[in-house]
Design a protein around this motif. Structure first.
Motif, mmCIF file in Angstrom:
data_model
loop_
_atom_site.group_PDB
_atom_site.id
_atom_site.type_symbol
_atom_site.label_atom_id
_atom_site.label_comp_id
_atom_site.label_asym_id
_atom_site.label_seq_id
_atom_site.Cartn_x
_atom_site.Cartn_y
_atom_site.Cartn_z
ATOM 1 N N ARG A 2 32.668 17.281 -4.917
ATOM 2 C CA ARG A 2 33.282 15.959 -4.822
ATOM 3 C C ARG A 2 32.698 15.209 -3.626
ATOM 4 O O ARG A 2 32.363 15.811 -2.607
ATOM 5 C CB ARG A 2 34.797 16.099 -4.667
ATOM 6 C CG ARG A 2 35.522 14.776 -4.743
ATOM 7 C CD ARG A 2 36.872 14.927 -5.381
ATOM 8 N NE ARG A 2 37.856 15.575 -4.499
ATOM 9 C CZ ARG A 2 39.161 15.316 -4.588
ATOM 10 N NH1 ARG A 2 39.610 14.434 -5.463
ATOM 11 N NH2 ARG A 2 40.011 15.951 -3.825
ATOM 12 N N ARG A 3 32.640 13.884 -3.766
ATOM 13 C CA ARG A 3 32.042 13.105 -2.665
ATOM 14 C C ARG A 3 32.898 13.250 -1.413
ATOM 15 O O ARG A 3 34.123 13.289 -1.462
ATOM 16 C CB ARG A 3 31.864 11.647 -3.070
ATOM 17 C CG ARG A 3 33.113 10.943 -3.464
ATOM 18 C CD ARG A 3 32.821 9.554 -4.030
ATOM 19 N NE ARG A 3 34.044 8.770 -4.007
ATOM 20 C CZ ARG A 3 35.072 8.971 -4.832
ATOM 21 N NH1 ARG A 3 35.010 9.922 -5.761
ATOM 22 N NH2 ARG A 3 36.159 8.251 -4.723
ATOM 23 N N GLU A 55 38.812 9.310 3.259
ATOM 24 C CA GLU A 55 39.784 8.276 2.865
ATOM 25 C C GLU A 55 41.217 8.821 2.967
ATOM 26 O O GLU A 55 42.117 8.143 3.466
ATOM 27 C CB GLU A 55 39.515 7.804 1.424
ATOM 28 C CG GLU A 55 38.288 6.920 1.300
ATOM 29 C CD GLU A 55 37.680 6.955 -0.111
ATOM 30 O OE1 GLU A 55 38.369 7.414 -1.056
ATOM 31 O OE2 GLU A 55 36.513 6.544 -0.248
ATOM 32 N N THR A 56 41.410 10.047 2.504
ATOM 33 C CA THR A 56 42.759 10.646 2.553
ATOM 34 C C THR A 56 43.194 10.844 4.003
ATOM 35 O O THR A 56 44.350 10.622 4.360
ATOM 36 C CB THR A 56 42.763 11.995 1.806
ATOM 37 O OG1 THR A 56 42.137 11.803 0.544
ATOM 38 C CG2 THR A 56 44.175 12.498 1.600
#
Ligand SMILES: Nc1ncnc2c1ncn2[C@@H]1O[C@H](COP(=O)(O)OP(=O)(O)OP(=O)(O)O)[C@@H](O)[C@H]1O
Ligand SMILES: [Mg+2]
Length: 206
Positions: free
Chosen positions: A141-142, A148-149
């Protein structure tokens, strides 16, 4: 003697895996390490059974006995990690109460993060330094998803450990063999990220 509680009211988010791996990381740095297993599932106690006499020492216990056990351990260990069950109850409360540092593993998924917020709130009411650890993140996953999270959680005043622990087969395979990735595959990416997480944890405790 530093005490670290691993607490998250979400089953299978990696509490026991991180407890065993951080314990062995500390042992490999020459520390005297014990684990108190407050989970009736006894995941870590069974892991320890398969290790024979090899450290860490693991004590399977009930919440009501924790403080007495920690008192008896004081002076004999540099680090005690406490594993807790996913259920709400006394175990995570007493573990957080006893700890200098609380770690809350989670996957980066909405349902999991919601559960995390409840665990973090509990630690916050007890005013303990608390960090979320992103665990089992797909290496495919990127990377921006974690960032961001992290930003979203920061807006709620929740801190996240800088080292993301990725989903890697060696974590489960080594655990099943009563070992850790640090022992079965010391040159692996898993071992690298656990050593980095341990180094960061040590800084938090100092
Ligand atoms: N980073 C990871 N990569 C691959 N597998 C993982 C990872 N973290 C955990 N697992 C696997 O997920 C499963 C659950 O992990 P673990 O037992 O550590 O969770 P837990 O939070 O202790 O669960 P419980 O709440 O039931 O005590 C195990 O099979 C473990 O091997
Ligand atoms: Mg567990």
């Amino acid at each position: 003697m530093n005490i670290v509680a691993m607490a998250a009211r979400k089953g299978g988010c990696g509490k026991s895996t991180l407890v065993t791996h951080l314990a062995v990381a500390a042992i490999q740095e020459g520390k005297r390490v014990a684990i108190v297993d407050l989970d009736p599932q006894a995941t870590v106690a069974e892991w320890s059974d398969g290790r024979g006499e090899d450290p860490p020492d693991v004590v399977s216990s009930q919440p009501a006995r924790l403080s007495r056990i920690l008192t008896s351990m004081d002076g004999n260990y540099d680090l005690v990690l406490i594993d807790t069950p996913p259920t709400t109850g006394e175990a995570d409360r007493v573990a957080i109460e006893a700890a200098h540092l609380v770690l809350v593993p989670t996957r980066i998924q909405t349902a999991d993060i919601t559960a995390v917020l409840r665990s973090v709130d509990k630690a916050a009411t007890q005013a303990k330094p608390t960090f979320v650890i992103f665990n089992d993140e797909s290496p495919l996953r990127r990377k921006s998803v974690a960032d961001e999270t992290r930003t979203v959680l920061a807006q709620r005043g929740i801190k996240v450990a800088p080292q993301v622990i990725h989903s890697r087969i060696v974590y489960g395979e080594s655990q099943d063999a009563s070992r850790t990735a640090l022992e079965t595959d010391p040159a692996s990416l898993a071992a690298d990220e656990i050593r980095a997480l341990y180094a960061w944890m040590t800084q938090q405790l100092n």
